[in-house]
Every structure is written in C-alpha cells, then in structure tokens.
Enzyme design. Sequence first.
Site, PDB file in Angstrom:
ATOM      1  N   CYS A 244       0.871  -1.181   0.000  1.00  0.00           N
ATOM      2  CA  CYS A 244       0.000   0.000   0.000  1.00  0.00           C
ATOM      3  C   CYS A 244       0.907   1.230   0.000  1.00  0.00           C
ATOM      4  CB  CYS A 244      -0.926   0.009   1.207  1.00  0.00           C
ATOM      5  SG  CYS A 244      -1.948  -1.478   1.382  1.00  0.00           S
ATOM      6  N   ALA A 245       1.615   1.438  -1.085  1.00  0.00           N
ATOM      7  CA  ALA A 245       2.732   2.391  -1.127  1.00  0.00           C
ATOM      8  C   ALA A 245       2.298   3.841  -0.999  1.00  0.00           C
ATOM      9  CB  ALA A 245       3.529   2.196  -2.412  1.00  0.00           C
ATOM     10  N   GLY A 248       4.676   6.919  -1.317  1.00  0.00           N
ATOM     11  CA  GLY A 248       6.004   6.344  -1.473  1.00  0.00           C
ATOM     12  C   GLY A 248       7.013   6.629  -0.390  1.00  0.00           C
ATOM     13  N   GLY A 249       6.589   7.158   0.758  1.00  0.00           N
ATOM     14  CA  GLY A 249       7.536   7.479   1.820  1.00  0.00           C
ATOM     15  C   GLY A 249       8.317   6.273   2.316  1.00  0.00           C
ATOM     16  N   LYS A 250       7.621   5.190   2.638  1.00  0.00           N
ATOM     17  CA  LYS A 250       8.311   3.995   3.117  1.00  0.00           C
ATOM     18  C   LYS A 250       9.041   3.298   1.977  1.00  0.00           C
ATOM     19  CE  LYS A 250       5.101   3.266   6.953  1.00  0.00           C
ATOM     20  NZ  LYS A 250       4.245   4.437   6.611  1.00  0.00           N
ATOM     21  N   ASP A 315       1.172  -1.166   4.748  1.00  0.00           N
ATOM     22  CA  ASP A 315       0.787   0.039   5.501  1.00  0.00           C
ATOM     23  C   ASP A 315      -0.687   0.260   5.196  1.00  0.00           C
ATOM     24  OD1 ASP A 315       0.604   2.382   6.861  1.00  0.00           O
ATOM     25  OD2 ASP A 315       2.031   3.496   5.650  1.00  0.00           O
ATOM     26  N   CYS A 368      -1.261   3.877  10.911  1.00  0.00           N
ATOM     27  CA  CYS A 368      -1.047   5.112  11.678  1.00  0.00           C
ATOM     28  C   CYS A 368      -2.268   5.335  12.566  1.00  0.00           C
ATOM     29  CB  CYS A 368      -0.794   6.306  10.766  1.00  0.00           C
ATOM     30  SG  CYS A 368      -2.020   6.546   9.465  1.00  0.00           S
TER      31      CYS A 368
END
Length: 456
Positions: A244-245, A248-250, A315, A368
């Site tokens: 679940c990009a 794209g932070g992770k 995520d 989160c």
Amino acid sequence: MTPAARIQAAIDLLSEIEATPRPADALVSQFFRNRRYIGAKDRQGVAGLVYSVLRHRGRLGWWLDRCNVMPTPRALLLAEAVLVQGRRADSVSGLFNGAKFGPEPLNDSERRLLKAVDTHTIDHPKQPEALALEVPEWAEAPLRAAFGDRFHAEMAAMLGEAPLDLRANPLKAAREQVQAALAEAGVTAAPTGLSPLGLRVQGRAPVSALPAFREGLFEIQDEGSQLVALLADPRPGMQVVDFCAGAGGKTLAIAAMMDNKGRVVASDVLEGRLTRAKERFRRAGLHNIETRALSSERDPWVKRHKGKFDRVVVDAPCSGTGTWRRNPDSRWRPLGPGLAELLPLQAAILDSAARLVRPGGRLVYATCSLLPEENERQVEAFLANHPAFRLLPVAEAWPENLGAAPVTGDTLRLTPARHDTDGFFAAVMVREEAAEATEAATSDAAGTEPPPAADV
C-alpha cells in the site's frame, strides 16, 4: 496583506475545505499554488488561522452551538480570534468593516456571537472531557479502551502540532552531512532519538525549498514512519513489495536501505499517487523501484507472484487516529471509509498480501492508528488463521547493523505522548519454512493443492 485581507483569505480557504471532500493539507497547498501573489509570511499567517480553527474545531463548534450560531467559516474565525487568540471583541469586529480585500461587515448574529464569547477562552468546565480533548464520538470508546487511565494524557498530547522530521537518504548523505547542510542554510535540526536516520527540525522552516532537498539528500518523513520501514530490515538484493505504497515514503526508505540493489515493487490501488511518487524516487537517486497499480487487494498479479518476495510491507488504510496532530481536520471530517468498513478491508488486504511472502520472509503490517481493533486485534486474527506465520518481536526484527532497537515489545506501538511521534503500530511476522514444508507435504499426500484461506 492587511490583517483584514488575511482573515478574508482564511474565510475563502475554510470554505473550500468544507466544500471539498479532500484532505485539508492538499487543499491548502492548492489554494496557495493558485494564488502565487500571496507572499510567504502571508501564506504562513493565513494557514495558521485555518489550522487553528481545524485544531479547535470541536470546542469552537461547542461554543457556537451554545450561542445558537451556525458554524460558518466567518463565525468560526470570529470565535477563534477571541477564544484562542485571546483578542477582545471590539478589536476583532473592527476588521470586519467591508474594506477592500477584507471581509464584509458583521451581521446581527455575528455581533451577538462576539459579545457572548468576549473575555472567554476556548475551554469551559461544562464541555465533556472527550470534546475538550477534540476526540470525536466515534473514536472515544476504543481510545479509552486502548489507553485506560492514560486517555487524558495521550489525547492532550494530540492537541498540538506535529514536529517536522526528516530522514537522511543514505545513498547520498549521512545524517551528519544533512544536518550540516541544513545548518549552512540557516535551519537548526537535531538527531532524532529513535530513528538512526532522522533529524528533527526546529520550527517550521520551508525545507522543501532548500537545495539539499532538491538534490535528494533527505526526505520529509515522521520518525515513527521511519521506524516502520527499518523494521522490515530490507537488504541489498532482496525482492520487496510495499503493498500500500501511497505517496512512497516507506518505499523510498526501503529502497535506500537496499543500496539500489534488488527489486522494490511499489503497489497501490490509487495509480495517481504512484505516478506522483516517481518524482520522489528520481530525486532520491533510486533505480530499483518499479510501480504496480492494482485493481484491488485481490488483483491477479498477487496470485501470480505468490511466494516470490522476501519482504512484504502492508501500511494498511486506517482511521488515521495517530496523525491527528498532523491532520486535525480528519477528526471531524473523515473522508474515507468508516471504522466498520475499514476493519474487514484491513483483514482482506493483509490476508491477500501474505500470499506474496516466501518461506523465511517477513510480512510487516502497519497503521497510523491508535485503535487496538485496527492493530493488535487484526494481527491476532491473522495469526490465528495463518499458522505458517509467527510474530517476530521488535528487538529481533531490528537490523543488526543499527545496534539495539530503540523500543522493545512484541509489536511497535508509538504515541505522541510517549514518543513525540505520530501514532504508529507495526507488527513483523515471519513465514516459517518448516510450516511451509509441512503444508507442501500434506498437499502432495492428498494429491491436491488446497488453497490457503487468503487465496481466491
């Protein structure tokens, strides 16, 4: 801009936020992009007014209801000026005089409002505890269950602003080099206490305008989010999926830890977000990332790549209760599915993504959220239905080359009150090779291949 013009701009921006089903931060950015004539200090002033209203929205609404006034953007800003800023009613009313670029004169209802709230503050002893803490009704019971006697302390910590955290890009610079580059640009930043790659900026410096950012030396990423990526422990040469990009932070953090070697697949059902993320990948100097738009969590691509990946990071979409400091509007105007819809969706996503994990590989489930229903309960249910997986404690999941894990426990659970990060949850699960062998032997003996519960 004059003070009155700033108020009118804030009225216009609040009106757009209330009328548009998109996150406030995106609408604020769009608002100023369309009005480039507004200078930096005025943008900061207007955004400050708007975010103050959003952070105090529950209590402001309580005061307006008490005064029998509709919660229009004008009324909310009038109440905010007195109840939050501590201004007197007569000084506020003087700005609503119909001057050029300023707001129209007050009507009778607005004048009564100013008179009623004059000399008061935003808090009132008659406000219910949850509302005084800006906790919406739908989240109160699960948050009380999650924190018990720490409910008040944890929710009070959510009322302020989130810090500005950066993650050094190890492909281009060490954390100390990024810190030095920031200092040269007049930005003060200190190493984060939990993430070995993080820096916390003092104040709200416009870091995205700095040459070091444009050159890809760092990314803006909350310290808690950095820890989630680190727990995946991706290594050079591995095959990894960020299921679940999103933006794209992770994905960026994972690909950089792999030193541009191996393969990272950034997948999501929102293809537009993946397209925008490509610019971030390019700026960071990452070449081992490919994007994959999925039709749903059950996209045929998942079944075709069953058991192919060393690391699968999920995520999951969630209530976002851990990001209320950063996204205060999400308390009162949820824009996606409600909790009742999210829970089965999270389970389905985790169930499907697990198919991608090879024997000995890791499945990282993260949200989160602060709600146990979205976190521990989801992991417990998954493990009960997937005996091939076991939970890997945080200390064991943490990369060996980074020393001891900054937090311990079976799962990662971060809160603003205890860690001064966004609220995050993460669990690392390993697909046991022995369990895989047993399943394969059973299938061979039966002469058939019974699909796992997640398969369709």
